[in-house]
Design an enzyme around this catalytic site. Structure first.
Site, PDB file in Angstrom:
ATOM      1  N   ASP A  42     -10.366  18.062  42.384  1.00 50.02           N
ATOM      2  CA  ASP A  42     -10.761  17.295  44.337  1.00 50.02           C
ATOM      3  C   ASP A  42     -11.990  18.014  45.001  1.00 50.02           C
ATOM      4  O   ASP A  42     -12.935  17.745  45.323  1.00 50.02           O
ATOM      5  CB  ASP A  42     -10.282  16.295  44.937  1.00 50.02           C
ATOM      6  CG  ASP A  42      -8.993  16.867  45.659  1.00 50.02           C
ATOM      7  OD1 ASP A  42      -9.114  17.413  44.969  1.00 50.02           O
ATOM      8  OD2 ASP A  42      -8.976  15.819  46.422  1.00 50.02           O
TER       9      ASP A  42
ATOM     10  N   HIS B 207      -1.282  25.362  52.055  1.00 48.46           N
ATOM     11  CA  HIS B 207      -1.133  24.200  50.835  1.00 48.46           C
ATOM     12  C   HIS B 207      -0.067  24.500  49.502  1.00 48.46           C
ATOM     13  O   HIS B 207       0.200  25.475  49.654  1.00 48.46           O
ATOM     14  CB  HIS B 207      -2.582  23.478  50.030  1.00 48.46           C
ATOM     15  CG  HIS B 207      -3.019  23.012  49.885  1.00 48.46           C
ATOM     16  ND1 HIS B 207      -2.762  21.939  49.651  1.00 48.46           N
ATOM     17  CD2 HIS B 207      -3.869  22.255  48.458  1.00 48.46           C
ATOM     18  CE1 HIS B 207      -2.846  20.882  48.749  1.00 48.46           C
ATOM     19  NE2 HIS B 207      -3.943  21.135  48.396  1.00 48.46           N
TER      20      HIS B 207
ATOM     21  N   ASP C   4      -7.340  21.224  52.469  1.00 43.21           N
ATOM     22  CA  ASP C   4      -5.826  21.035  52.428  1.00 43.21           C
ATOM     23  C   ASP C   4      -4.742  22.291  53.007  1.00 43.21           C
ATOM     24  O   ASP C   4      -4.868  23.393  52.317  1.00 43.21           O
ATOM     25  CB  ASP C   4      -5.420  20.921  50.969  1.00 43.21           C
ATOM     26  CG  ASP C   4      -6.689  19.649  49.932  1.00 43.21           C
ATOM     27  OD1 ASP C   4      -7.377  19.245  51.497  1.00 43.21           O
ATOM     28  OD2 ASP C   4      -6.126  18.925  48.930  1.00 43.21           O
TER      29      ASP C   4
ATOM     30  N   HIS D 276     -11.420  13.607  54.111  1.00 40.75           N
ATOM     31  CA  HIS D 276     -10.569  13.991  53.018  1.00 40.75           C
ATOM     32  C   HIS D 276      -9.211  13.050  52.980  1.00 40.75           C
ATOM     33  O   HIS D 276      -8.536  13.130  53.139  1.00 40.75           O
ATOM     34  CB  HIS D 276     -10.052  14.972  52.887  1.00 40.75           C
ATOM     35  CG  HIS D 276      -9.238  15.144  51.853  1.00 40.75           C
ATOM     36  ND1 HIS D 276      -8.027  15.301  51.361  1.00 40.75           N
ATOM     37  CD2 HIS D 276      -9.704  16.434  50.692  1.00 40.75           C
ATOM     38  CE1 HIS D 276      -7.626  15.655  50.013  1.00 40.75           C
ATOM     39  NE2 HIS D 276      -9.044  16.550  49.520  1.00 40.75           N
TER      40      HIS D 276
HETATM   41 ZN   LIG Z   1      -5.751  20.347  47.689  1.00 44.52          ZN
END
Ligand SMILES: [Zn+2]
Length: 340
Positions: free
Chosen positions: A67, A174, A241, A299
């Site tokens: 993404d 992450h 993220d 997000h």
């Molecule tokens: Zn990610």
């Protein structure tokens, strides 16, 4: 039209929805255009938003989950098709350079773009001052030949072809290697038109005065600090993220605009921890602790698509009393005017 604004191309996390495209953000910063995390469909979203391929001067990828990067093949090939004349610089986690190579060469096309890759291998400054090849350049001094506009702002840097900012990266926490990014405009000075007029200084002399710090005008020595006041540089931060981590706070420090992932609501904090994400409240905590002026939430997990639209915004607002925008696709959000 603002010289510095965020154009939101997509706001969905893992899966797009009927109303939200995969991630994608275009930051217009004077004459530079930074494309962040182009997810699937970014090329078409750019079309809807009126962003052309040739407006992109840099591409910043936080990490290689789909993404955040599956739009790269389309965007890069479009830049070749449109024969973008200037070099485009791409920043991404260096440990996954092979992933970038695969996306760059995902299908057959005639490559006519000068794409300069800058794998990011650690925290620090990744671009500074004039079109630097990647390492830290000069000390980030303020540009010389500024022009005074009606508002008294000096805006010489971009006109002289210099990046009006320093670009920094910090490793996030992450599931895979990920970096957040931060733009820092060097502090400068704001010229005071009335003081310049009073001393009979105008035209190219203004630039000369900025450059040398003093000027002989009408038989008198004028010093820069007589006709200007300190002007704090603007800051922009981009955090995708991550779990809560020190780097997120460092990236956000003093940001005029913070774009921050807020994948989950409070009720799903366990999922946020498990999948290496933030809740909206945690995004608010980062903004509050870091003196952020405008927090842009984005997000979002598809699971909130049908719930109360302001749920995540309200949860962030419980931690952060500043301005919050819950981003929607194709929003145009100006970087807040200078504080002083
Ligand atoms: Zn990610």
């Amino acid at each position: 039209m603002a010289n510095r604004e965020l154009i939101v191309l997509g706001t969905a996390s893992q899966a797009p929805t009927r109303t939200r495209n995969h991630n994608g953000y275009f930051l217009r910063w004077d004459e530079e255009g930074l494309l962040f995390d182009p997810g699937e469909g970014t090329q078409r979203q750019m079309l809807f938003a009126g962003v052309t391929a040739s407006q992109v001067t840099r591409i910043c990828v936080t990490h290689f989950h789909g993404d955040h990067c599956l739009g790269l093949p389309g965007v890069l090939q479009r830049m070749s098709l449109d024969q973008v004349p200037h070099p485009v610089r791409a920043y991404y986690p260096g440990v996954d350079a092979e992933m970038f190579w695969r996306l760059r060469h995902a299908s057959l096309f005639r490559e006519r773009l000068t794409l300069v890759e800058h794998p990011v291998d650690g925290d620090g400054v990744i671009a500074d001052g004039p079109d630097s090849p990647g390492g830290a350049g000069g000390p980030g001094e303020v540009s010389g030949a500024g022009e005074v506009s009606g508002a008294g702002e000096v805006s010489g840097a971009h006109r002289a072809g210099r990046a009006g900012f320093r670009l920094e990266a910090r490793a996030l926490s992450h599931l895979v290697p990920a970096f957040g990014y931060r733009l820092v405009e060097p502090d400068g000075r704001r010229m005071l038109p009335e003081e310049l007029v009073a001393r009979g200084i105008s035209g190219p002399d203004v630039g000369r005065l900025r450059q040398t710090g003093h000027l002989e005008a009408n038989g008198r020595l004028v010093k820069l600090d007589e006709v200007s006041v300190p002007r704090r540089g603007q800051r922009f931060a981009f955090i995708m993220d991550t779990r809560l981590c020190d780097a997120a706070f460092e990236l956000a420090d003093g940001a005029d605009m913070l774009v921050c992932e807020s994948t989950f609501a409070d009720a799903d904090e366990g999922s946020a921890r498990e999948w290496g994400h933030l809740t909206a409240r945690q995004a608010g905590q980062i903004a509050a602790a870091s003196g952020v002026r405008l927090l842009v939430l984005t997000h979002f997990s598809q699971r909130y698509e049908t719930g109360p639209p302001e749920r995540l915004r309200d949860e962030a607002a419980a931690a952060f009393s500043g301005e919050i925008v819950s981003a929607a696709d194709l929003d145009r959000i100006p970087v807040p005017r200078r504080a002083g």
